[in-house]
Write a protein that holds these residues in place. Structure first.
Motif, short mmCIF file in Angstrom:
data_model
loop_
_atom_site.label_atom_id
_atom_site.label_comp_id
_atom_site.label_asym_id
_atom_site.label_seq_id
_atom_site.Cartn_x
_atom_site.Cartn_y
_atom_site.Cartn_z
N UNK A 23 -2.98 -4.38 -7.36
CA UNK A 23 -3.65 -4.35 -6.06
C UNK A 23 -3.32 -5.59 -5.26
N UNK B 220 0.20 -5.33 -3.86
CA UNK B 220 0.34 -4.36 -2.76
C UNK B 220 -0.35 -4.82 -1.50
N UNK C 38 -3.62 -5.04 -1.30
CA UNK C 38 -4.92 -4.39 -1.23
C UNK C 38 -6.04 -5.36 -1.57
N UNK D 173 3.59 -4.10 3.40
CA UNK D 173 3.28 -2.67 3.36
C UNK D 173 4.39 -1.82 3.95
N UNK E 39 3.62 3.40 -2.80
CA UNK E 39 2.51 3.21 -3.74
C UNK E 39 2.01 4.55 -4.24
N UNK E 40 1.74 4.59 -5.52
CA UNK E 40 1.15 5.81 -6.06
C UNK E 40 0.03 5.39 -6.98
N UNK E 41 -1.18 5.77 -6.68
CA UNK E 41 -2.33 5.26 -7.43
C UNK E 41 -2.71 6.22 -8.54
N UNK F 105 -5.19 7.96 -8.75
CA UNK F 105 -5.75 9.22 -8.30
C UNK F 105 -4.73 10.06 -7.55
N UNK G 295 -3.64 10.54 -4.80
CA UNK G 295 -3.82 10.34 -3.37
C UNK G 295 -2.90 11.06 -2.41
N UNK G 296 -2.58 12.27 -2.67
CA UNK G 296 -2.06 13.11 -1.60
C UNK G 296 -3.26 13.88 -1.08
N UNK G 297 -3.16 14.37 0.12
CA UNK G 297 -4.29 15.10 0.67
C UNK G 297 -4.32 16.51 0.10
N UNK H 26 3.19 11.39 5.68
CA UNK H 26 3.57 10.09 5.14
C UNK H 26 4.89 9.62 5.70
N UNK I 45 -7.30 18.95 8.61
CA UNK I 45 -8.31 18.90 7.56
C UNK I 45 -9.64 19.48 8.03
N UNK J 53 -10.36 8.45 -2.77
CA UNK J 53 -9.32 7.48 -3.10
C UNK J 53 -8.17 7.50 -2.12
N UNK J 54 -8.18 8.48 -1.19
CA UNK J 54 -7.06 8.53 -0.26
C UNK J 54 -7.09 7.34 0.69
N UNK K 281 -7.38 4.35 -0.14
CA UNK K 281 -6.58 3.31 -0.74
C UNK K 281 -5.13 3.49 -0.36
N UNK K 282 -4.73 4.76 -0.38
CA UNK K 282 -3.36 5.08 0.00
C UNK K 282 -3.10 4.63 1.43
N UNK L 193 -2.56 0.91 1.94
CA UNK L 193 -1.33 0.35 1.42
C UNK L 193 -0.16 0.61 2.38
N UNK L 194 -0.39 1.49 3.34
CA UNK L 194 0.68 1.81 4.28
C UNK L 194 0.61 0.89 5.49
N UNK L 195 1.65 0.95 6.32
CA UNK L 195 1.61 0.11 7.52
C UNK L 195 0.66 0.59 8.61
N UNK M 82 -8.73 -3.82 5.40
CA UNK M 82 -7.73 -3.16 4.57
C UNK M 82 -7.55 -3.92 3.27
N UNK M 83 -7.83 -5.21 3.32
CA UNK M 83 -7.70 -6.03 2.12
C UNK M 83 -9.08 -6.55 1.73
#
Lengths: 247, 368, 373
Positions: free
Chosen positions: A49, A52, A54, A77, A82-84, A86, A88-90, A102, C14, C208-209, C211-212, C215-217, C371-372
């Motif tokens: 974390x 990354x 985070x 970033x 990153x792949x966590x 969980x 984390x795709x929707x 993405x 969604x 948890x999304x 978090x994703x 991590x992105x810009x 974000x952090x």
């Protein structure tokens, strides 16, 4: 091509009095598959974390893809995937929608998204299934898809946090094929896992015990160093004295 | 039995460790009591009005004085002409305008009759009527003074006795309502969400797989909320009694017994909702949006049920809190015993049984 | 900007893919808009009077029939004794009991004076007051009629009479719905807005999304805008349907003032409210928490907004709370513009204050959202 894409120096994270990550120092070179091993609770996820962007470190320094971990997190970033745990795709979006989303987030042009997306779909053998909701896919497919999406924008480094939890050995092997393919194309792989057999697949590994790095080197080196026949045994040697148990 | 307590204990931990939910559970009743007790009322004091006086004579001065010194009104301005009234109303600050025509006192003396126009901003009809009535009362008082209170022939005197609530406090009406509202909402909402949450996160399956009767699993979820609701009830009663001086004339035991019945009804309803929804979001939305307003409306404490059109009155019969409200008023304020409320209790009981059967049946089919 | 486009695409997909939510946020408000105004009526009518007549004279019967035909009351029944009548209170059959003593007519004529007893079920204080007021009014009017019959008119009218002429503006028929519907519009939009927004964001946290995303810009403000804009649009839509379709067709309510002004304020109001939803989501880790917080806040907002009870009737400290409540201002604006045709100058201050709220809540939320960690 052998510059350090990840370089840390005494990187530390404390939560109150609890030292989750204790002055870890290591380097990862470009194009490597670097395995970040350790038992549950050893501090791997906390470390990843921080790398990354985070989580802010309590002390120490690090640079990712040449960017400082304190001051330049947004630049980091842009250059990582990153792949966590969980995945984390929707789940309520389709495969193609996730890819487009993405791709767009990482600044790929519409054309690039289309090309790379098609290539990804081909590679995974998902042609004709792209309109399926991700939530309806079996676990192994979700994982592979999540990884592919994480490297869609061809980042310098991709961070994988326990990516193969809960799937059968065959799927795990397929997953690692994908990792190899990505590494071949120049992406550095930073992967945490507690499956010791996966350690054999990496170029180099580090092993965390109780928040510190207790071993660092190639699998061959470590097995030699600890007179062990497998990484399992290496781990057992190191972790025997571990004070921290599970999460 | 021991296993049951293990489940119940786990549920208590869940509830007590979530501070924000606790805020809702305990904060809401307290806030409602305070608000309803002190802030929410229909009485009007210090309403701002304007006067347009074309006569400016002795009589109008006296009347205006009476108005100014009453604590119902504050005279904001004296207008020059009544075109200005509309502008004043549009600012939203002025609720009423009084217009005295020219030659007011003269008309009164010579023709024995004079008119006063009371113009109300009826966009709020309630305020308009109330304020207009205040003015009428003040003017009637003035009229009495004029007649020097001469003894009228054939005088009918009336004596009024206010029963149950001699001080005409608002509390007697709404405290039972708040009790009903709080119990209903908390039990339905919390139970349904708590069960659905386990379904969503998958931990429900773990529980169901345990060597434990699934029905008891569900009941163990309801137990903390039963307990919490009774505590809430006690808090509400204590607050009402000490802070708002609300009478408790009947048997407290009976009150708690009836309340337990309502709680069980609400819990069954929560259970039913949890059976028909798959996500927490839906459970919450149904419980809140689908239930908050109906309970608020049809219990009968915010708006009188007798005023509603017949179809809505029929609908109100299906709302458990409506019957509970009647029961609570009978016990707390009228001091009656069970014989007076057995009918309502029976209805509530029947609702509970029906809900329980429905929800347990649905639950069973889900398992199968 | 491009990132925002992708975010919005994802959000809308969604939301619309979730049939339950969609149904909820559109159907439920409309149903409530249909039912609430019908039910919400403070007017006191249909008061039940129970008569205990010990006199049975022509006067007592005249009085009773006058009461029954007054339009305020319903004759709930006749009883033999007060004790007997009191049971009517216990069963809520009667709101008022009128006891006419024996020799009522005889005493009135012989002794020039007679007494009546009124007992009122005062559990509902307002109703009791009004009911008593109406009854004494009817009795006084009856009294006047008797006097007129016995005493010559010229002597009687030596008493000067001030006639009060009540006039009602903006709502001549005292139609309570005119008053309630605009307020209910506001409440519905408010509830949907605050809940949906906060729940939506927290759901991502739980899954948890988020978090994703971190991590992105994707920048903080892009993410927040991506969450606020869809709900802003949905709420405007709900408001429009409620105002332009339901209110007009079902209640015949057409805004007197400028619709553009209404929408301008709505736009600003939604920004403030979404800020609250956002803020709640930053303080919640689970959907249950978000819901608890949102509900707690919404309940206070609703009760202290002047929707059900007027702000001027509140004590000082409560008025401060009402003034710190954004809902209060929107309800005010909606009523003023829709029913009285108030213009921009009249609601200048409201605009200013709402802008302040928008900045406050959104700013606070943005500061919170990191974000952090």
């Amino acid at each position: 091509m052998n510059e350090a894409v990840i370089a840390t120096n005494k990187l530390t994270k404390k939560f109150g009095d609890f030292i989750a990550t204790n002055e870890i120092t290591f380097e990862v070179r470009a194009g490597e598959i670097f395995g970040f091993l350790g038992a549950n609770g050893a501090g791997k996820t906390t470390a990843i974390k921080m790398l990354c962007g985070l989580s802010k470190p309590t002390a120490g320094s690090a640079s990712i893809a040449g960017f400082d971990i304190y001051k330049q997190t947004e630049n980091i970033k842009k250059n990582i995937g990153y792949m966590s745990q969980k995945f984390s795709l929707y789940e309520d979006l389709t495969i193609i929608e996730n890819i487009r989303f993405f791709g767009g987030i990482y600044g790929l042009t519409d054309k690039a998204i289309k090309e790379k997306g098609e290539r990804l779909i081909d590679q995974l053998g998902l042609k004709g299934e792209t309109k399926k909701l991700v939530g309806s896919l079996p676990l192994g497919w979700k994982q592979k898809l999540a990884f592919s999406v994480a490297v869609l924008h061809e980042p310098k480094i991709v961070f994988l946090d326990e990516p193969t939890g809960g799937v059968d050995p065959v799927t795990r092997r397929q997953f690692w094929d994908l990792i190899y393919a990505a590494a071949d194309s120049g992406i550095t792989i930073f992967v945490t896992t507690h499956y010791m057999d996966e350690a054999e697949y990496c170029n180099r590994i580090s092993m965390m015990v109780d928040g510190s790095i207790k071993a660092l080197g190639t699998p061959v080196e470590l097995k030699h160093q600890y007179a062990a026949a497998s990484m399992d045994e290496v781990f057992f040697e190191l972790a025997r004295g571990a004070k921290r148990k599970a999460d | 039995m021991k296993q049951f307590f293990a489940f119940v204990q786990k549920e208590f931990y869940h509830v007590f460790r979530d501070k924000k939910t606790l805020l809702l559970l305990f904060g809401m009743p307290v806030v409602q009591i305070v608000l309803f007790g002190f802030a929410l009322t229909n009485e009007k004091k210090n309403s701002k009005i304007v006067i347009c006086d074309y006569s400016k004579d002795l009589a109008t001065q006296r009347i205006i004085n009476k108005i100014a010194t009453s604590n119902n009104f504050e005279i904001e301005k004296a207008l020059l002409n009544h075109q200005q009234i509309e502008a004043a109303f549009k600012t939203g600050k002025i609720k009423l305008a009084i217009v005295f025509p020219a030659n007011f006192n003269e008309s009164l003396l010579h023709v024995n009759k004079a008119q006063v126009q009371v113009i109300a901003d009826a966009s709020d009809p309630n305020t308009a009527t109330t304020l207009t009535n205040y003015v009428i009362n003040i003017i009637r008082d003035y009229q009495q003074e004029l007649t020097h209170q001469t003894r009228q022939p054939l005088q009918i005197n009336t004596t009024t006795r206010m029963v149950y609530n001699p001080e005409l406090k608002g509390t007697t009406n709404f405290v039972p309502g708040v009790m009903a509202l709080v119990l209903m909402l908390i039990c339905v909402l919390m139970t349904s969400v708590s069960i659905v949450k386990e379904k969503e996160t998958g931990t429900m399956e773990v529980l169901l797989v345990s060597p434990f009767n699934p029905f008891l699993v569900i009941i163990s979820k309801a137990v903390p909320y039963l307990f919490l609701s009774l505590v809430n009830l006690a808090v509400i009663l204590l607050l009402s009694y000490f802070l708002l001086e609300m009478p408790i004339n009947g048997s407290v035991l009976l009150l708690f017994a009836e309340s337990t019945l309502l709680i069980i009804t609400a819990l069954s309803l929560g259970l039913l909702i949890s059976n028909v929804t798959a996500s927490q979001q839906s459970a919450m939305l149904i419980s809140l949006m689908g239930m908050l307003l109906p309970v608020l409306l049809f219990t009968g404490f915010m708006f009188p049920l007798e005023n509603m059109p017949k179809p809505l009155q029929i609908v109100s019969n299906f709302i458990p809190s409506k019957w509970y409200y009647i029961i609570v008023k009978s016990i707390m304020i009228k001091g009656l015993g069970f014989t007076a409320i057995w009918k309502e209790t029976l209805i509530l009981f029947a609702m509970t049984v029906l809900l329980l059967i429905l929800s347990l049946k649905k639950f069973k089919t889900r398992l199968a | 900007m491009r990132i925002l486009k992708f975010l919005l695409q994802k959000e809308f997909r969604q939301i619309f893919r979730n049939p339950g939510i969609l149904r909820m946020i559109i159907v439920v408000p409309i149903i409530q808009l249909l039912i609430l105004p019908l039910a919400a009526d403070y007017e006191i009518k249909n008061i039940n009077v129970f008569i205990v007549d010990h006199d049975h004279s022509s006067y007592s019967q005249k009085l009773v029939s006058k009461i029954g035909s007054s339009g305020y009351f319903k004759l709930a029944g006749y009883g033999e004794s007060y004790q007997n009548a009191f049971k009517q209170f216990e069963t809520d059959n009667a709101d008022l009991i009128l006891e006419i003593p024996a020799n009522f007519e005889k005493n009135l004529v012989k002794e020039n004076e007679s007494n009546l007893l009124i007992a009122v079920n005062a559990i509902n204080g307002t109703k009791a007051n009004v009911g008593n007021g109406y009854l004494t009014q009817v009795i006084a009017s009856f009294n006047g009629e008797i006097r007129l019959a016995w005493v010559s008119p010229t002597r009687y009218s030596s008493i000067p009479l001030i006639e009060v002429v009540p006039v009602n503006w903006f709502n001549a028929h005292l139609n309570y719905r005119y008053f309630m519907v605009p307020g209910i519009l506001v409440v519905l939009v408010t509830m949907v807005c605050a809940y949906m927004c906060s729940l939506n964001i927290v759901k991502e946290k739980e899954a948890g999304t988020i978090e994703q995303i971190n991590v992105t810009p994707i920048k903080k403000h892009e993410f927040i805008l991506g969450k606020l804009i869809p709900f802003w649009i949905i709420c405007v839509f709900i408001f429009s349907i409620s105002l332009l379709v339901v209110a007009r067709v079902v209640y015949g309510i057409v805004p007197v003032g400028s619709i553009a002004l209404l929408y301008a304020f709505l736009a600003l109001y939604l920004v403030a409210l979404l800020g609250i939803g956002l803020l709640i989501s930053t303080y919640s880790a689970t959907q249950q928490q978000a819901m608890s917080l949102a509900f707690f806040c919404m309940m206070i907002f609703m009760l202290m907004s002047g929707l059900f009870t007027p702000i001027d009737s509140m004590p000082g400290w409560a008025q401060y709370i009402a003034k710190a409540n954004p809902v209060t201002y929107f309800i005010d604006v909606v009523r003023m513009v829709m029913l009285k045709g108030s213009g921009f100058t009249d609601i200048k201050m409201h605009f200013l204050i709402m802008a302040g709220f928008a900045v406050l809540f959104n700013g606070w939320a943005i500061l919170n959202y990191k974000k952090t960690t």
